[in-house]
Design an enzyme around this catalytic site. Structure first.
Site, PDB file in Angstrom:
ATOM      1  N   ASP A 474       1.485  -6.423   0.839  1.00 17.53           N
ATOM      2  CA  ASP A 474       2.943  -6.510   0.679  1.00 17.53           C
ATOM      3  C   ASP A 474       3.311  -7.452  -0.460  1.00 17.53           C
ATOM      4  O   ASP A 474       2.471  -8.242  -0.949  1.00 17.53           O
ATOM      5  CB  ASP A 474       3.560  -7.005   1.996  1.00 17.53           C
ATOM      6  CG  ASP A 474       4.934  -6.408   2.253  1.00 17.53           C
ATOM      7  OD1 ASP A 474       5.600  -6.012   1.276  1.00 17.53           O
ATOM      8  OD2 ASP A 474       5.332  -6.348   3.430  1.00 17.53           O
ATOM      9  N   ASP A 538      11.522   0.297   3.835  1.00 20.52           N
ATOM     10  CA  ASP A 538      11.705  -0.294   5.164  1.00 20.52           C
ATOM     11  C   ASP A 538      12.733   0.492   5.957  1.00 20.52           C
ATOM     12  O   ASP A 538      13.047   0.136   7.095  1.00 20.52           O
ATOM     13  CB  ASP A 538      12.141  -1.760   5.039  1.00 20.52           C
ATOM     14  CG  ASP A 538      10.948  -2.668   4.781  1.00 20.52           C
ATOM     15  OD1 ASP A 538       9.809  -2.171   4.844  1.00 20.52           O
ATOM     16  OD2 ASP A 538      11.152  -3.867   4.510  1.00 20.52           O
TER      17      ASP A 538
HETATM   18  C1  GLA Z   1       8.124  -6.034   4.480  1.00 24.70           C
HETATM   19  C2  GLA Z   1       7.475  -4.687   4.707  1.00 24.70           C
HETATM   20  C3  GLA Z   1       7.558  -4.329   6.171  1.00 24.70           C
HETATM   21  C4  GLA Z   1       6.860  -5.402   6.993  1.00 24.70           C
HETATM   22  C5  GLA Z   1       7.461  -6.752   6.687  1.00 24.70           C
HETATM   23  C6  GLA Z   1       6.675  -7.861   7.340  1.00 24.70           C
HETATM   24  O1  GLA Z   1       9.488  -5.988   4.714  1.00 24.70           O
HETATM   25  O2  GLA Z   1       8.079  -3.711   3.914  1.00 24.70           O
HETATM   26  O3  GLA Z   1       6.970  -3.076   6.422  1.00 24.70           O
HETATM   27  O4  GLA Z   1       5.496  -5.387   6.685  1.00 24.70           O
HETATM   28  O5  GLA Z   1       7.515  -7.018   5.294  1.00 24.70           O
HETATM   29  O6  GLA Z   1       7.192  -9.101   7.048  1.00 24.70           O
END
Ligand code: GLA
Length: 773
Positions: A474, A538
């Site tokens: 990420d 997300d």
């Molecule tokens: C980001 C990612 C999510 C999740 C969060 C965790 O927003 O896109 O899928 O992994 O971080 O903090």
């Protein structure tokens, strides 16, 4: 295929040709880019000649070439100072000045395609042609590299600049590609967005003047993806000439379109010149990232298919080429930071029982991380939450037939972390201002070797600590507080990241790396060179996903999209959609689940189990077929997805809003063979009893309150089954009028032949060619 004769150069792929020519001014110009030419016969007729000069343009040479001006020939690169008044594709200077006049000095056909130093280079190129140009006054060399990806119908282009002078050469702009096309009243298609709202398609007419599609946040960004299409007038999803472009790079990028005074469209793609600077000492050279282009007469989908194939064959790491991707469970939307080992093991039990293949433990497993303000940088398992650490969890997963995966955000650090306390100097900062935070975190400065080493060692340590088969990488904030640098910080950051990734994927070829940057803040061909798949957004609301996936699939293949079925009420929009409607969208790509499996009703479990079986049966089609969007919500109330592979196809039909007077809907497919008979079969879906509200009382023996206990209890155990159409029809019928679908719900009656989609609902249809007896 490459053929040359009399200063003409033909670079051909399976269905396209690019005809280049070294002109009288010793510049390389594009004379043709379109349908494949068999050979160079007839090529001279494609060459544009200039018997007289135009307007006030400057001549290349008043004596010999008075009619020829760089202002209107279709140059493959452009510098200012010699009469080309369009935006330059290259800007450079040394202490003697800024005018550089590179003249052709020869070409070379390489036996093996070269690797671009420090940058991801697509593999599988058949031929590479390098044209060289020399600036004898300023003492510099320019090389234009063209790589032919023959079967994929893609041509790659990048630029190399070398300083041959004692005096340092400073580069301010170096576009990877410049191409000039005759104006065809183009429509430009770009992908713009923001967090949870990625990859919206924007269509606009290209007018005179200059248009930039650019990112400045340090990454390719969710704001403006580097991919774009140019459609000739009248081009549709399936017909007409379309041209597509992309860049194999993950940092700031700039795409420039300039429709000039002579109605030539000059296209450039490359690293953004924003704060870009490279200083080259004598003998040093700089190579740009590769830009890629393709064209098709079969509309936008034709170009999409070329790029989908190119990414699958040539971009993603070779060990993952064509390799089926597992069905993943990810705990993020179910638990966020609130979990312990017991909760995770309970989820594993359910996941395994449902047929899921890989369990991914998301954020919150390490250091002091119980919310997003702590712990980034401290990559040791939190033993309070997970006694026995990752190895013990992996064991629990493996015991249940699940592979185990993990989330990391290796480029970041929280102020509240041991790493920051030990190395505050490692963050990106300018040493003058208080560095800005995003999601309570700083970025580690990957342009520094010691930081690269730390990140590499930290990730390697985690990967070796347990049998980890999957890593979700990420990156949850953009760059800021760029340090003073004699060079381009943004570019150097990317080189640092690529260097770490190169080391990791070489060492862990069997680990499936998933790219994520708050969803799609860094979804590009650069990252896909290391990460076979990417978390798109997300936003897991299925209606939103429909839009996001259709945007992505214009330039990228199904295998790169990681799609999760989440809870019925979406976290992002609080919109409620059935699990089956969510699956109907998520099945187009790599399927996963991201909801609390311990909260599922017995019926939900059955529904998910059936989805997984269906997906496993059609996995190759869903992950590696050719995708086409035949209709999209941006243009109306319905969206239609199609994926084809050999004799099979999967069609998705979706509606935005239910209509009280529904029109006749036909099942349409574009990519089938006309004279082949196809059997089609609809996937039967579950229709919740709750969907009928108080109308249930029309058939119920006792009175049922719409939200009463009894209805909820019944709905957890029983449902209605959707209609299930099935039959046979020729490919030609599917592609013209379409096949009749059952009557849609119109508020006047219901039985097992009525098609009840509801708002944001969908259906899937599997098609297979009927074998002749
Ligand atoms: C980001 C990612 C999510 C999740 C969060 C965790 O927003 O896109 O899928 O992994 O971080 O903090």
């Amino acid at each position: 295929m490459f053929i040359t004769e009399n200063n003409l150069f033909l670079l051909s792929t399976a269905t396209t040709s690019l005809l280049l020519r070294v002109n009288e001014a010793k510049k390389l110009v594009c004379e043709y880019y379109g349908a494949r030419l068999k050979d160079l016969q007839g090529a001279p007729a494609l060459v544009r000649n200039f018997p007289v000069g135009q307007g006030t343009s400057l001549a290349v040479d008043e004596g010999q070439l008075s009619a020829l001006s760089p202002d209107y020939f279709k140059s493959e690169f452009a510098l200012a100072g010699k009469g080309d008044y369009n935006a330059p594709s290259l800007v450079m200077e040394n202490e003697d000045g800024t005018v550089f006049d590179f003249l052709y000095s020869g070409y070379e056909l390489l036996k093996e395609t070269s690797l671009i130093r420090g940058l991801p280079t697509p593999h599988g190129g058949k031929e590479e042609v390098v044209f060289s140009f020399v600036e004898s006054v300023m003492k510099a060399t320019l090389r234009l590299h063209y790589v032919i990806y023959e079967e994929q119908d893609v041509i790659g282009r990048y630029v190399e600049i070398e300083n041959d002078n004692e005096k340092p050469l400073t580069l301010h702009k170096a576009a990877s590609l410049q191409l000039a096309l005759v104006n065809e009243d183009f429509t430009l298609v770009t992908l713009y967005g923001s967090w949870a709202n990625e990859l919206n398609q924007e269509r606009q007419l290209v007018r005179h003047g200059r248009f930039l599609n650019e990112s400045f946040n340090g990454f390719s960004s969710n704001r403006h993806n580097p991919f774009f299409l140019l459609d000739s007038k009248g081009t549709t999803a399936t017909d007409g000439r379309s041209y597509g472009f992309n860049l194999v790079y993950s940092g700031n990028h700039q795409e420039s379109l300039e429709l000039d005074a002579f109605s030539l469209l000059r296209i450039q793609c490359g690293v953004s010149p924003f704060l870009f600077r490279k200083i080259l000492a004598k003998g040093a050279s700089f190579s740009t990232p590769m830009a890629v282009m393709s064209t098709s007469k079969d509309g936008e989908n034709g170009v999409s298919h070329h790029f989908q194939r190119f990414v699958n064959d040539c971009v993603i790491p070779l060990p993952w080429r064509g390799k089926p991707r597992p069905i993943v469970y990810n705990n993020w939307e179910a638990t966020m930071f609130n979990f312990d080992k017991g909760k995770l093991v309970a989820l594993m039990k359910e996941a395994s029982d449902l047929g899921i293949e890989l369990f991914v433990l998301d954020d919150g497993w390490f250091g002091s991380r119980n919310d997003d303000s702590h712990g980034l940088g401290d990559w040791q398992a939190n033993l309070k939450k997970i006694p026995g650490g990752l190895a013990s969890l992996a064991k629990e997963a493996n015991k249940r037939g699940l592979q185990f995966g993990i989330w990391m955000e290796p480029e970041m650090v929280n102020e509240e972390s041991d790493l920051y306390r030990a190395h505050p100097e490692w963050i990106v900062h300018d040493a003058l201002h208080t560095p800005s935070k995003g999601r309570h975190q700083f970025t580690l400065d990957l342009s520094k070797i010691e930081v690269q080493d730390y990140v590499y060692t930290a990730v390697k340590g985690v990967l070796l600590s347990a049998p980890i088969a999957f890593l979700k990488w990420d990156c949850n904030r953009p760059l800021s507080d760029f340090p003073a640098s004699s060079s381009s910080f943004f570019f150097d950051y990317m080189l640092g990241l690529y260097s770490v990734l190169n080391r990791l994927i070489a060492e862990f070829p069997n680990v499936l790396f998933e790219n994520c940057a708050s969803g799609g803040n860094r979804f590009d061909l650069g990252m896909l060179s290391y990460f076979p798949q990417s978390w798109q957004s997300d936003d897991t609301d299925s209606f939103e996903r429909n839009r996001i996936q259709s945007g992505a699939l214009l330039g990228y293949p199904l295998s790169t999209l990681s799609n999760h079925v989440s809870a019925k009420t979406s976290n992002q929009l609080l919109r409620s959609t059935s699990l089956d409607s969510k699956f109907d969208v998520a099945a187009f790509g790599v399927l996963g689940y991201e909801l609390d499996l311990n909260d599922l009703s017995p019926l939900d479990r059955e529904i998910i189990r059936a989805q997984i079986l269906y997906y496993k049966e059609h996995r190759t089609l869903c992950q590696f077929g050719s995708f086409s969007a035949l209709a999209s919500f941006s243009e109306g109330n319905e969206a239609r997805f199609e994926v084809t592979l050999g004799k099979e196809a999967l069609l998705g039909y979706y509606e935005k809003l239910q209509c009280p007077a529904p029109k006749e809907t036909r099942l349409i497919a574009a990519g089938l063979e006309s004279d082949v008979l196809y059997h089609f079969c609809e996937r039967q879906e579950s229709i919740s009893l709750k969907k009928f509200g108080h109308l249930l009382n029309l058939v119920a023996p006792v009175h049922l309150k719409e939200d009463g206990f009894l209805v909820n209890f019944l709905a957890a155990h029983r449902d209605m089954k959707s209609e299930q159409s099935e039959g046979e029809a020729y490919g030609s019928a599917f592609s013209s009028v379409g096949v009749a679908l059952p009557q849609e719900w119109s508020g006047t009656g219901y039985n097992d032949q009525v098609r009840l989609l509801g708002d944001f609902g969908g259906r899937l249809y599997y098609l297979k060619a009927v074998e002749k007896a």
